[in-house]
Scaffold this motif. Sequence first.
Motif, PDB file in Angstrom:
ATOM      1  N   GLN A 153      52.700  -8.515 -46.294  1.00 49.67           N
ATOM      2  CA  GLN A 153      51.630  -7.620 -46.760  1.00 49.67           C
ATOM      3  C   GLN A 153      50.346  -8.402 -46.971  1.00 49.67           C
ATOM      4  O   GLN A 153      49.754  -8.388 -48.056  1.00 49.67           O
ATOM      5  N   THR A 174      48.015  -3.083 -50.863  1.00 54.16           N
ATOM      6  CA  THR A 174      48.777  -3.036 -49.609  1.00 54.16           C
ATOM      7  C   THR A 174      49.811  -1.915 -49.628  1.00 54.16           C
ATOM      8  O   THR A 174      50.403  -1.586 -48.609  1.00 54.16           O
ATOM      9  N   HIS A 175      50.069  -1.411 -50.801  1.00 50.88           N
ATOM     10  CA  HIS A 175      50.989  -0.269 -50.939  1.00 50.88           C
ATOM     11  C   HIS A 175      50.642   0.488 -52.221  1.00 50.88           C
ATOM     12  O   HIS A 175      49.973  -0.056 -53.105  1.00 50.88           O
ATOM     13  N   SER A 177      52.643   1.226 -54.401  1.00 55.30           N
ATOM     14  CA  SER A 177      53.543   0.808 -55.488  1.00 55.30           C
ATOM     15  C   SER A 177      52.724   0.306 -56.673  1.00 55.30           C
ATOM     16  O   SER A 177      53.219   0.277 -57.810  1.00 55.30           O
ATOM     17  N   GLN A 180      52.623   2.721 -59.256  1.00 57.49           N
ATOM     18  CA  GLN A 180      53.859   2.775 -60.050  1.00 57.49           C
ATOM     19  C   GLN A 180      53.762   1.863 -61.266  1.00 57.49           C
ATOM     20  O   GLN A 180      54.190   2.226 -62.360  1.00 57.49           O
ATOM     21  N   GLN A 229      50.234   6.161 -47.551  1.00 59.11           N
ATOM     22  CA  GLN A 229      51.616   6.178 -48.040  1.00 59.11           C
ATOM     23  C   GLN A 229      51.805   7.272 -49.073  1.00 59.11           C
ATOM     24  O   GLN A 229      50.843   7.713 -49.704  1.00 59.11           O
ATOM     25  N   GLU A 231      54.504   7.252 -52.247  1.00 60.69           N
ATOM     26  CA  GLU A 231      55.642   6.619 -52.908  1.00 60.69           C
ATOM     27  C   GLU A 231      56.144   7.531 -54.007  1.00 60.69           C
ATOM     28  O   GLU A 231      55.398   8.352 -54.538  1.00 60.69           O
ATOM     29  N   PHE A 269      63.391  -5.528 -50.694  1.00 64.03           N
ATOM     30  CA  PHE A 269      62.052  -5.433 -51.277  1.00 64.03           C
ATOM     31  C   PHE A 269      62.119  -6.165 -52.608  1.00 64.03           C
ATOM     32  O   PHE A 269      63.129  -6.056 -53.313  1.00 64.03           O
ATOM     33  N   PHE A 271      60.791  -5.498 -55.346  1.00 64.27           N
ATOM     34  CA  PHE A 271      60.717  -4.629 -56.531  1.00 64.27           C
ATOM     35  C   PHE A 271      61.899  -3.683 -56.674  1.00 64.27           C
ATOM     36  O   PHE A 271      61.960  -2.894 -57.624  1.00 64.27           O
ATOM     37  N   THR A 272      62.839  -3.714 -55.735  1.00 64.42           N
ATOM     38  CA  THR A 272      64.033  -2.868 -55.881  1.00 64.42           C
ATOM     39  C   THR A 272      65.293  -3.692 -55.638  1.00 64.42           C
ATOM     40  O   THR A 272      65.303  -4.637 -54.853  1.00 64.42           O
ATOM     41  N   GLY A 303      61.383   3.197 -46.978  1.00 61.87           N
ATOM     42  CA  GLY A 303      62.074   2.178 -47.755  1.00 61.87           C
ATOM     43  C   GLY A 303      62.351   2.718 -49.151  1.00 61.87           C
ATOM     44  O   GLY A 303      61.616   3.567 -49.654  1.00 61.87           O
ATOM     45  N   GLY A 305      65.014   2.129 -53.061  1.00 65.74           N
ATOM     46  CA  GLY A 305      65.961   1.312 -53.804  1.00 65.74           C
ATOM     47  C   GLY A 305      65.925   1.632 -55.281  1.00 65.74           C
ATOM     48  O   GLY A 305      65.191   2.517 -55.727  1.00 65.74           O
TER      49      GLY A 305
HETATM   50  N1  DAH Z   1      56.055  -0.608 -50.820  1.00 61.30           N
HETATM   51  C1  DAH Z   1      56.877  -0.686 -49.639  1.00 61.30           C
HETATM   52  C2  DAH Z   1      55.980  -1.006 -48.453  1.00 61.30           C
HETATM   53  O1  DAH Z   1      54.805  -0.729 -48.513  1.00 61.30           O
HETATM   54  C3  DAH Z   1      57.622   0.579 -49.397  1.00 61.30           C
HETATM   55  C4  DAH Z   1      58.603   0.835 -50.461  1.00 61.30           C
HETATM   56  C5  DAH Z   1      59.883   0.428 -50.339  1.00 61.30           C
HETATM   57  C6  DAH Z   1      58.221   1.459 -51.638  1.00 61.30           C
HETATM   58  C7  DAH Z   1      60.806   0.639 -51.336  1.00 61.30           C
HETATM   59  C8  DAH Z   1      59.128   1.684 -52.643  1.00 61.30           C
HETATM   60  C9  DAH Z   1      60.422   1.259 -52.466  1.00 61.30           C
HETATM   61  O2  DAH Z   1      58.805   2.281 -53.771  1.00 61.30           O
HETATM   62  O3  DAH Z   1      61.314   1.472 -53.471  1.00 61.30           O
HETATM   63  O4  DAH Z   1      56.460  -1.506 -47.474  1.00 61.30           O
END
Ligand code: DAH
Length: 361
Positions: A153, A174-175, A177, A180, A229, A231, A269, A271-272, A303, A305
């Motif tokens: 990323q 980059t995401h 997340s 979150q 995205q 999420e 990942f 974070f999971t 993705g 988890g």
């Molecule tokens: N953040 C990851 C990405 O951008 C995608 C992702 C995977 C988000 C697993 C999640 C997760 O919340 O649990 O590639």
Amino acid sequence: MTILDRIAALQQQVAELKAANQEELENLRIKYLSKKGEISQLYDEFRAVPKEEKAAIGAPLNVLRQSMEAHLNELREHLAAAGSSIVAGEDLTRTPDPIELGTRHPLSLVREEIVDIFSRIGFTVADGPEVEDDRHVFGMLNFAPEHPARDMQDTFFVEKEEGIQKPTDILLRTHTSSVQTRVMTEFARRLKEADATGKECERSLRVLCPGRVYRNEAISARAHCFFHQVEGLYIDKNVSFADLRQALLYFAKEMFGAGTQIRLRPSYFPFTEPSAEMDISCDLCGGKGCAFCKGTGWVEILGCGMVDPNVLESCGIDSTVYTGYAFGMGVERIANLKYRVKDLRLFSENDVRFLRQFESC
Ligand code: DAH
């Protein structure tokens, strides 16, 4: 001229009458409708008309009075709307140049559909900044500073001041997340406040984070330096992997049709834990294997988890009490599967010939 001829002559003039201002309008009223006005005079004469002729004359006379009143009212409205500089009675209804209505962007349509599907099982939408800091995008999500997971990323860094070459920790996310981490931190704060004050508070979290994200990628048909995205995150007591699987199966069936199957493959990942990639059965070949699914019968869509305890703790949530699941998907990816768009760049080129095709899909 007979009375009937005079009624007919006046009737012909009515629509032609114009007034440039209130004064002219008042003059018209006096000329035709006042006690001594022409139409009132006709009524005076009408009284002397023999009984058997009354009907034949009364009807057109009434029509004349009504159309005169209506016409003068219309002139009054024109004057009020346009100001007295415009000649009343002039045609003010010139057809404007037609305004072409656009259609909603295919990515907006897909994002709204994803949000709609999850909102039916209790998810609400959360928002966060696109220009973020390292902590929210990586640090709090269990990416160690030099961990190779960061290489997947690579992004754009924002320098704090001119002349400073070293990238600071401000970057384009980059995401989503990163949202979150923000909502989990706020959730932990609310829980603590409720515990301290004895107030009631919602003790679970169910949010969707849609938004634009950025990566340092060469632009091609299959990759872009920005994309979108959605999420999802669910935190509660006793959340299990089975809950995650069931929510995702529900989503896949709603999005791609009731016959859709899913499979979860182990993945990684930071974070999971455990982490998985989710595939759906290829709806082109019905799972038999074709060029689109590269002969496997499955296509990858997201993705997911169980939220890593380190992530919960970094946001201030007690990981011995709470568990949660998370998932993340690319909106372009879902749109490609739905609409079979082969070149990702089309989504951001603003070519209306491309964009116009989707609203009615
Ligand atoms: N953040 C990851 C990405 O951008 C995608 C992702 C995977 C988000 C697993 C999640 C997760 O919340 O649990 O590639």
